[in-house]
Scaffold this motif. Structure first.
Motif, short mmCIF file in Angstrom:
data_model
loop_
_atom_site.label_atom_id
_atom_site.label_comp_id
_atom_site.label_asym_id
_atom_site.label_seq_id
_atom_site.Cartn_x
_atom_site.Cartn_y
_atom_site.Cartn_z
N ARG A 42 -2.82 -28.78 22.05
CA ARG A 42 -2.51 -28.77 23.49
C ARG A 42 -0.88 -28.74 23.51
O ARG A 42 -0.34 -28.08 24.48
N LEU A 43 -0.24 -29.58 22.63
CA LEU A 43 1.10 -29.86 22.61
C LEU A 43 1.88 -28.73 22.15
O LEU A 43 3.01 -28.39 22.43
N CYS A 44 1.18 -27.96 21.26
CA CYS A 44 2.15 -26.88 20.50
C CYS A 44 1.51 -25.34 20.76
O CYS A 44 2.12 -24.52 20.23
N PHE A 45 0.73 -25.34 21.94
CA PHE A 45 0.10 -24.04 22.31
C PHE A 45 0.93 -22.96 22.58
O PHE A 45 0.93 -21.93 22.07
N SER A 46 1.98 -23.36 23.34
CA SER A 46 3.00 -22.12 23.71
C SER A 46 3.80 -21.76 22.79
O SER A 46 4.37 -20.50 22.80
N SER A 47 3.99 -22.42 21.50
CA SER A 47 4.69 -21.99 20.26
C SER A 47 3.72 -20.98 19.30
O SER A 47 4.41 -20.27 18.33
N LEU A 48 2.50 -20.68 19.59
CA LEU A 48 1.77 -20.16 18.61
C LEU A 48 1.69 -18.71 18.85
O LEU A 48 2.34 -18.17 19.95
N SER A 49 1.58 -18.04 17.85
CA SER A 49 1.69 -16.53 18.20
C SER A 49 0.44 -15.93 18.70
O SER A 49 -0.63 -16.60 18.80
N PRO A 50 0.50 -14.83 19.44
CA PRO A 50 -0.62 -14.29 20.17
C PRO A 50 -2.02 -14.26 19.72
O PRO A 50 -3.04 -14.68 20.11
N PRO A 51 -2.16 -13.66 18.18
CA PRO A 51 -3.30 -13.60 17.59
C PRO A 51 -3.80 -14.99 17.14
O PRO A 51 -5.12 -15.15 17.27
N VAL A 52 -3.17 -15.99 17.18
CA VAL A 52 -3.61 -17.13 16.91
C VAL A 52 -4.24 -17.91 18.27
O VAL A 52 -4.89 -18.68 18.10
N LYS A 53 -3.51 -17.73 19.10
CA LYS A 53 -3.91 -18.21 20.53
C LYS A 53 -5.17 -17.69 20.78
O LYS A 53 -6.28 -17.98 21.25
N LEU A 54 -5.39 -16.24 20.67
CA LEU A 54 -6.62 -15.51 20.98
C LEU A 54 -7.80 -16.00 19.90
O LEU A 54 -8.89 -16.42 20.76
N LYS A 55 -7.46 -16.10 18.79
CA LYS A 55 -8.58 -17.00 17.88
C LYS A 55 -8.86 -18.08 18.21
O LYS A 55 -10.11 -18.64 18.16
N LEU A 56 -7.96 -18.89 18.71
CA LEU A 56 -8.23 -20.34 18.90
C LEU A 56 -8.88 -20.35 20.58
O LEU A 56 -9.98 -21.09 20.37
N LEU A 57 -8.83 -19.70 21.45
CA LEU A 57 -9.58 -19.61 22.51
C LEU A 57 -10.93 -19.03 22.29
O LEU A 57 -11.92 -19.59 22.91
N LEU A 58 -10.78 -18.07 21.36
CA LEU A 58 -12.31 -17.50 21.25
C LEU A 58 -13.24 -18.57 20.34
O LEU A 58 -14.24 -18.57 20.27
N GLY A 59 -12.32 -19.37 19.53
CA GLY A 59 -13.15 -20.46 18.62
C GLY A 59 -13.79 -21.63 19.62
O GLY A 59 -14.99 -22.03 19.02
N MET A 60 -13.18 -21.68 20.83
CA MET A 60 -14.12 -22.52 21.86
C MET A 60 -15.37 -22.30 21.90
O MET A 60 -16.39 -23.24 22.22
N LEU A 61 -15.76 -20.79 21.84
CA LEU A 61 -17.01 -20.71 22.12
C LEU A 61 -17.88 -20.96 20.81
O LEU A 61 -19.14 -21.13 21.03
N HIS A 62 -17.49 -21.37 19.70
CA HIS A 62 -18.35 -21.88 18.67
C HIS A 62 -18.64 -23.25 18.61
O HIS A 62 -19.38 -23.83 18.01
N LEU A 63 -17.74 -24.02 19.67
CA LEU A 63 -17.94 -25.26 19.56
C LEU A 63 -19.16 -25.81 20.20
O LEU A 63 -19.83 -25.29 21.51
N PRO A 64 -20.05 -26.96 19.54
CA PRO A 64 -21.17 -27.31 20.25
C PRO A 64 -20.97 -27.71 21.65
O PRO A 64 -20.07 -28.35 22.04
#
Length: 196
Positions: A42-64
């Motif tokens: 949450r604290l470093c999200f804005s400094s991430l590259s767009p592909p990492v942001k996308l994968k992180l957002l899509l990774g939320m779908l894998h969470l129980p």
């Protein structure tokens, strides 16, 4: 100390999700996204590259679902940060996920709400229209016979003729006739010799 932790989390995320070899988020990300990691993200999200942001957002779908319920506020905040991102794809995925932490469902009413989504869908439609229809079929279509394929996707356009065979030249036709005639004469002569 907090900034060091943020940069460590950012670097760690780039190492885990920054590979261009893997375009989709692996299901194993669910075990990596703990409460403390999500807080640091949450604290470093804005400094991430767009592909990492996308994968992180899509990774939320894998969470129980239980984990999503535990981290609902932090996930909502990350999605909120993504909705103000400059990258159009990050914006679109954030719009899709905005109701996910609360309801567990995806927001699919995008086109009416968001001009960004309309632009991206327009670009996709343009790219798809440039492609040949047969290249856009599901992979299992290559195993179907012609009638099943026609039933599934409708009539296909016939392939484009790249060239047309010309008629054989007259000289070649005469040569073939004369050589076939001499072969026939040879066979008949051989048959006469054998019969005598």
């Amino acid at each position: 100390m907090a900034s060091m932790k943020d940069s460590d989390t950012g670097l760690w995320l780039h190492n885990k999700l920054g590979s261009t070899d893997e375009l989709w988020t692996p299901p194993s990300i669910a075990s990596l996204l703990t409460v403390s990691v999500i807080d640091n993200i949450r604290l470093c999200f804005s400094s991430l590259s767009p592909p990492v942001k996308l994968k992180l957002l899509l990774g939320m779908l894998h969470l129980p679902r239980r984990t999503v319920d535990e981290m609902k506020d932090a996930l909502s905040e990350i999605i909120q940060l993504a909705t103000v991102d400059s990258e159009p794809w990050v914006l679109m995925v954030a719009d899709i996920l905005k109701s996910f932490p609360e309801t567990g469902s995806l927001n699919l009413d995008l086109e009416e709400q968001n001009p960004n989504v309309q632009d991206i869908l327009g670009e996709l439609r343009e790219k798809v229209s440039e492609c040949e229809a047969s290249t856009m079929l599901p992979l299992e279509c290559q195993y179907l016979n012609k009638s099943a394929l026609t039933t599934l996707v409708g009539p296909l356009t016939p392939p484009v003729k790249h060239f047309q065979l010309k008629r054989k030249p007259k000289t070649l036709c005469h040569r073939l006739k004369s050589s076939s005639g001499s072969v026939e004469k040879g066979f008949s002569a051989a048959a006469e010799i054998v019969s005598h």
